[in-house]
Write a protein that holds these residues in place. Structure first.
Motif, PDB file in Angstrom:
ATOM      1  N   VAL A  67       0.711  -1.078   0.042  1.00 53.62           N
ATOM      2  CA  VAL A  67       0.039   0.082  -0.257  1.00 53.62           C
ATOM      3  C   VAL A  67       0.844   1.232  -0.112  1.00 53.62           C
ATOM      4  CG1 VAL A  67      -1.831   1.235   1.099  1.00 53.62           C
ATOM      5  CG2 VAL A  67      -1.867  -1.006   1.169  1.00 53.62           C
ATOM      6  N   THR A  68       0.382   2.129  -0.922  1.00 54.32           N
ATOM      7  CA  THR A  68       1.165   3.668  -0.908  1.00 54.32           C
ATOM      8  C   THR A  68       0.101   4.355  -0.668  1.00 54.32           C
ATOM      9  OG1 THR A  68       0.752   3.923  -3.375  1.00 54.32           O
ATOM     10  CG2 THR A  68       2.784   2.576  -2.599  1.00 54.32           C
ATOM     11  N   GLU A  69       0.449   5.637  -0.416  1.00 52.24           N
ATOM     12  CA  GLU A  69      -0.412   6.924  -0.343  1.00 52.24           C
ATOM     13  C   GLU A  69      -0.049   8.001  -1.141  1.00 52.24           C
ATOM     14  OE1 GLU A  69      -1.355  10.153   3.164  1.00 52.24           O
ATOM     15  OE2 GLU A  69      -1.438   7.949   3.829  1.00 52.24           O
ATOM     16  N   ILE A  70      -1.040   8.466  -1.789  1.00 55.86           N
ATOM     17  CA  ILE A  70      -0.520   9.838  -2.773  1.00 55.86           C
ATOM     18  C   ILE A  70      -0.380  11.064  -2.096  1.00 55.86           C
ATOM     19  CG2 ILE A  70      -1.646  11.301  -4.545  1.00 55.86           C
ATOM     20  CD1 ILE A  70      -3.179   8.857  -5.654  1.00 55.86           C
ATOM     21  N   THR A  71       0.753  11.713  -2.034  1.00 50.85           N
ATOM     22  CA  THR A  71       1.304  12.814  -1.475  1.00 50.85           C
ATOM     23  C   THR A  71       1.097  14.032  -2.269  1.00 50.85           C
ATOM     24  OG1 THR A  71       3.763  12.588  -1.660  1.00 50.85           O
ATOM     25  CG2 THR A  71       2.716  11.471   0.246  1.00 50.85           C
ATOM     26  N   GLN A  72       1.000  13.947  -3.532  1.00 47.77           N
ATOM     27  CA  GLN A  72       0.962  15.161  -4.257  1.00 47.77           C
ATOM     28  C   GLN A  72       0.603  14.776  -5.803  1.00 47.77           C
ATOM     29  OE1 GLN A  72       4.777  17.147  -4.083  1.00 47.77           O
ATOM     30  NE2 GLN A  72       4.199  18.751  -5.571  1.00 47.77           N
ATOM     31  N   ILE A  73      -0.018  15.483  -6.350  1.00 50.56           N
ATOM     32  CA  ILE A  73      -0.777  15.319  -7.555  1.00 50.56           C
ATOM     33  C   ILE A  73      -0.096  16.325  -8.435  1.00 50.56           C
ATOM     34  CG2 ILE A  73      -2.431  14.761  -9.261  1.00 50.56           C
ATOM     35  CD1 ILE A  73      -4.099  13.780  -6.931  1.00 50.56           C
ATOM     36  N   GLY A  74       0.727  16.262  -9.367  1.00 44.67           N
ATOM     37  CA  GLY A  74       1.109  17.447 -10.125  1.00 44.67           C
ATOM     38  C   GLY A  74       0.190  18.013 -11.138  1.00 44.67           C
ATOM     39  N   LYS A  75       0.151  19.265 -11.380  1.00 46.93           N
ATOM     40  CA  LYS A  75      -0.946  19.792 -12.132  1.00 46.93           C
ATOM     41  C   LYS A  75      -1.029  19.594 -13.540  1.00 46.93           C
ATOM     42  CE  LYS A  75       2.096  23.794 -13.558  1.00 46.93           C
ATOM     43  NZ  LYS A  75       2.416  25.209 -13.368  1.00 46.93           N
ATOM     44  N   GLU A  76      -0.182  18.635 -14.268  1.00 50.85           N
ATOM     45  CA  GLU A  76      -0.286  18.091 -15.469  1.00 50.85           C
ATOM     46  C   GLU A  76      -0.284  16.577 -15.456  1.00 50.85           C
ATOM     47  OE1 GLU A  76       2.302  19.808 -18.201  1.00 50.85           O
ATOM     48  OE2 GLU A  76       2.024  22.017 -17.388  1.00 50.85           O
ATOM     49  N   ALA A  77      -0.496  16.046 -14.168  1.00 54.22           N
ATOM     50  CA  ALA A  77      -0.558  14.632 -14.045  1.00 54.22           C
ATOM     51  C   ALA A  77      -1.661  13.895 -14.411  1.00 54.22           C
ATOM     52  CB  ALA A  77      -0.117  14.282 -12.580  1.00 54.22           C
ATOM     53  N   VAL A  78      -2.649  14.426 -14.596  1.00 55.17           N
ATOM     54  CA  VAL A  78      -3.774  13.886 -15.180  1.00 55.17           C
ATOM     55  C   VAL A  78      -4.531  14.742 -16.362  1.00 55.17           C
ATOM     56  CG1 VAL A  78      -6.280  13.087 -14.820  1.00 55.17           C
ATOM     57  CG2 VAL A  78      -4.475  12.855 -12.732  1.00 55.17           C
ATOM     58  N   ASN A  79      -4.403  13.927 -17.551  1.00 54.72           N
ATOM     59  CA  ASN A  79      -4.956  14.429 -18.727  1.00 54.72           C
ATOM     60  C   ASN A  79      -5.742  13.716 -19.462  1.00 54.72           C
ATOM     61  OD1 ASN A  79      -2.729  13.147 -20.267  1.00 54.72           O
ATOM     62  ND2 ASN A  79      -1.280  14.715 -19.320  1.00 54.72           N
ATOM     63  N   ASP A  80      -5.721  13.789 -20.785  1.00 56.37           N
ATOM     64  CA  ASP A  80      -6.516  12.967 -21.672  1.00 56.37           C
ATOM     65  C   ASP A  80      -5.517  11.910 -22.356  1.00 56.37           C
ATOM     66  OD1 ASP A  80      -5.271  14.428 -23.489  1.00 56.37           O
ATOM     67  OD2 ASP A  80      -6.952  15.232 -24.452  1.00 56.37           O
ATOM     68  N   GLU A  81      -4.498  11.444 -21.742  1.00 54.09           N
ATOM     69  CA  GLU A  81      -3.499  10.779 -22.441  1.00 54.09           C
ATOM     70  C   GLU A  81      -3.639   9.316 -22.011  1.00 54.09           C
ATOM     71  OE1 GLU A  81       0.353  11.622 -23.169  1.00 54.09           O
ATOM     72  OE2 GLU A  81       0.032  13.594 -23.047  1.00 54.09           O
ATOM     73  N   ASN A  82      -4.512   8.880 -20.885  1.00 52.80           N
ATOM     74  CA  ASN A  82      -4.797   7.756 -20.380  1.00 52.80           C
ATOM     75  C   ASN A  82      -3.749   7.039 -19.782  1.00 52.80           C
ATOM     76  OD1 ASN A  82      -7.527   7.620 -20.435  1.00 52.80           O
ATOM     77  ND2 ASN A  82      -7.629   5.697 -21.596  1.00 52.80           N
ATOM     78  N   ILE A  83      -2.770   8.060 -19.138  1.00 56.64           N
ATOM     79  CA  ILE A  83      -1.646   7.348 -18.397  1.00 56.64           C
ATOM     80  C   ILE A  83      -1.327   8.128 -17.135  1.00 56.64           C
ATOM     81  CG2 ILE A  83      -0.304   6.575 -20.582  1.00 56.64           C
ATOM     82  CD1 ILE A  83       1.661   9.049 -20.003  1.00 56.64           C
ATOM     83  N   ILE A  84      -0.716   7.453 -16.242  1.00 60.47           N
ATOM     84  CA  ILE A  84      -0.351   8.316 -14.868  1.00 60.47           C
ATOM     85  C   ILE A  84       1.026   7.649 -14.820  1.00 60.47           C
ATOM     86  CG2 ILE A  84      -0.732   8.144 -12.361  1.00 60.47           C
ATOM     87  CD1 ILE A  84      -3.772   7.888 -12.692  1.00 60.47           C
ATOM     88  N   VAL A  85       1.733   8.827 -14.485  1.00 61.13           N
ATOM     89  CA  VAL A  85       3.257   8.621 -14.047  1.00 61.13           C
ATOM     90  C   VAL A  85       3.436   8.462 -12.431  1.00 61.13           C
ATOM     91  CG1 VAL A  85       5.569   9.214 -14.035  1.00 61.13           C
ATOM     92  CG2 VAL A  85       4.140   9.698 -16.218  1.00 61.13           C
ATOM     93  N   LEU A  86       3.745   7.469 -11.821  1.00 61.58           N
ATOM     94  CA  LEU A  86       3.747   7.346 -10.561  1.00 61.58           C
ATOM     95  C   LEU A  86       5.490   7.590 -10.051  1.00 61.58           C
ATOM     96  CD1 LEU A  86       1.913   4.274  -9.480  1.00 61.58           C
ATOM     97  CD2 LEU A  86       1.248   6.424  -9.044  1.00 61.58           C
TER      98      LEU A  86
END
Length: 114
Positions: free
Chosen positions: A3-22
């Motif tokens: 288990v991990t916990e999200i500590t920060q989400i970059g302002k361009e981390a979620v877009n319409d490219e269907n990918i997430i960079v962890l």
């Protein structure tokens, strides 16, 4: 299960490219805007393979394929690129999951690798 916990989400981390960079907390500043930062809250080793699951909060995804260095990078620096697509590609640090829909993310959300 890890288990991990999200500590920060970059302002361009979620877009319409269907990918997430962890990335883990050792992320370099130039990658912060495009990444989701996570910290491990359990000590188990991540060992994803086809058929495994990644759960973002209560949103569950089935792993379709795992690149050859993805597990090592997840365990060492918390890094992998999650592709929300059923077709498995050839990117070395990728984890391919379905369904093909990005999860709703928020700071404090748990990510479970099982």
């Amino acid at each position: 299960m890890t288990v991990t916990e999200i500590t920060q989400i970059g302002k361009e981390a979620v877009n319409d490219e269907n990918i997430i960079v962890l990335f883990g907390e050792t992320i370099t500043p130039d990658l912060l805007d495009v990444s989701v930062v996570q910290k491990k809250i359990s000590d188990e080793t991540i060992a994803l393979k086809a058929g495994s699951r990644i759960i973002f909060g209560d949103q569950s995804y089935q792993v379709q394929g795992v690149g050859p260095v993805a597990n090592q990078n997840l365990n060492e620096i918390g890094h992998a690129t999650i592709f929300f697509q059923a077709e498995v590609g050839t990117i070395a640090n990728a984890v391919y999951v379905s369904p093909e829909k990005l999860p709703e993310l928020e700071v404090g959300m748990k990510i479970t690798f099982q």
